[in-house]
Design an enzyme around this catalytic site. Sequence first.
Site, mmCIF file in Angstrom:
data_model
loop_
_atom_site.group_PDB
_atom_site.id
_atom_site.type_symbol
_atom_site.label_atom_id
_atom_site.label_comp_id
_atom_site.label_asym_id
_atom_site.label_seq_id
_atom_site.Cartn_x
_atom_site.Cartn_y
_atom_site.Cartn_z
ATOM 1 N N ARG A 244 2.533 11.907 -12.954
ATOM 2 C CA ARG A 244 3.476 11.278 -13.890
ATOM 3 C C ARG A 244 4.652 12.213 -14.171
ATOM 4 O O ARG A 244 5.811 11.770 -14.272
ATOM 5 C CB ARG A 244 2.756 10.899 -15.192
ATOM 6 N N PHE A 260 0.758 -1.841 -10.594
ATOM 7 C CA PHE A 260 -0.576 -1.544 -11.133
ATOM 8 C C PHE A 260 -0.399 -0.591 -12.318
ATOM 9 O O PHE A 260 -1.041 0.452 -12.432
ATOM 10 C CB PHE A 260 -1.474 -0.905 -10.064
ATOM 11 N N ASP A 282 1.571 -5.507 -13.735
ATOM 12 C CA ASP A 282 0.110 -5.380 -13.808
ATOM 13 C C ASP A 282 -0.509 -6.759 -13.969
ATOM 14 O O ASP A 282 0.144 -7.703 -14.454
ATOM 15 C CB ASP A 282 -0.297 -4.483 -14.979
ATOM 16 N N ALA A 312 -0.051 -8.211 -7.915
ATOM 17 C CA ALA A 312 1.004 -7.364 -7.351
ATOM 18 C C ALA A 312 1.344 -7.775 -5.923
ATOM 19 O O ALA A 312 2.531 -7.816 -5.549
ATOM 20 C CB ALA A 312 0.571 -5.900 -7.391
ATOM 21 N N ASP A 332 0.003 2.720 -7.630
ATOM 22 C CA ASP A 332 -1.241 3.381 -8.050
ATOM 23 C C ASP A 332 -2.321 2.318 -8.218
ATOM 24 O O ASP A 332 -2.746 2.010 -9.335
ATOM 25 C CB ASP A 332 -1.014 4.145 -9.360
ATOM 26 N N CYS A 372 -7.079 6.390 -4.916
ATOM 27 C CA CYS A 372 -8.104 7.077 -5.713
ATOM 28 C C CYS A 372 -9.484 6.885 -5.102
ATOM 29 O O CYS A 372 -10.497 7.149 -5.755
ATOM 30 C CB CYS A 372 -8.082 6.583 -7.155
#
Length: 428
Positions: A244, A260, A282, A312, A332, A372
């Site tokens: 960030r 997201f 989102d 999205a 993300d 992730c």
Amino acid sequence: MDAPVGLTYVFGRLPVHGAQELTLRGFPLRIKDIIVDQQLIIAAGREKSLFRRHPWIFSGAVAAVKGRPKSGQTVDVLGQNGQWLARAAFSPKSQIQGRVWTFDADERIDAEFFLRRIGQSAARRRSLETESDALRLVQSESDGLPGLILDRYAAVLVFQLLTAGAEFWRAEIIAALRTLFPDDAILERSDVDVRAKEGLAERIEAVHGEIPELVEIRENGVRLLVDVRSGHKTGFYLDQRDSRLAVGRAAAGAEVLNCFSYTGGFGLAALRGGAKNVTQLDASAPALDLAVRNRDLNGFAPESMTTVCGDAFQILRAWRKEGRTFDLIVLDPPKFVDSKASLTRAARGYKDVNLCAFHLLRPGGRLFTFSCSGLMEDALFQKIVADAALDAGSTGRIVRRLTQAQDHPVALAFPEGAYLKGLEIEVE
């Protein structure tokens, strides 16, 4: 009454009378603290990972289980020749049948163990250079506490117990938190799917103190409201703190799309960095409502931020047809890979969303793209993003590789702890 054969207290044999409690250095010592000659015997040739101090023991590596250990109970891990290798938590319902607490034969697993390990882990965070009052204090295996996640949001502790071993020692873990952080409220968020693999039900419980509806934290000059009771993970994506900050530094004068977006962290960092405007996209309306509250909390003008609720993938494709473009895009997404079997499908998803982003980026724009998923290797992720750029007719170069923040460390012997990967890409 003599202790039953095979029952050995932490320091020598002592008489046991039913559920009678003794004390050891001020901590209650109960039947669960007793070692009952419970052992995992490792198959010949399968000890190598333990010699490298990897903390996982898969069921296929176990030749025999001696004694009758209960789920989560501590067992000694021995080689075929009787060599002591480790002390671990037993999990009969998981493919990972043992998770190592210690490779030190003299270290006992008891209340003091958890007080010491949690205290040491939290102390290591004090040297981190970060402008935030929200940190991860315990990162499971990478901090020597398999199955325990501990985050601190201002004066609220949120912990997760992910494994049978961590669940077995729940009372001792809570006692350690009460001792180490006497002024903090404590919330348990053990509401994660992985507990089912350990034969555990999900649980959310306020353990101590008053848990506010929203906790305000500060991160690199941005104020954020965190829903610790029902938000993602333990309430917020603390692992993306450094990323960030990187987005904020690249956002001056830019029109930014944050996909997201959850509660708007990347977009708010961009506004803090001087972005012209931000679009937060989102699928969750409540998350976007909290993003708006976060915008107002920071004093950003209402017109500086737009929220869009929806899928999205569909929205990005529609914007491509409309010819809409941005200077900076953040991708993300949630974890697409939950097993090796889903890797191919996940790769298609990552390529699709990155392809859309390349089509929407203006020349000279920046893409911050992340995965992730621990099963998604760095090289494969880069190849997927490169293929997406090629199909979009874009040329890009990696400006920076991004990963989880310093309070989410990776033990050298546990590469699985490195799950978050990201690329900052500049397109021509």
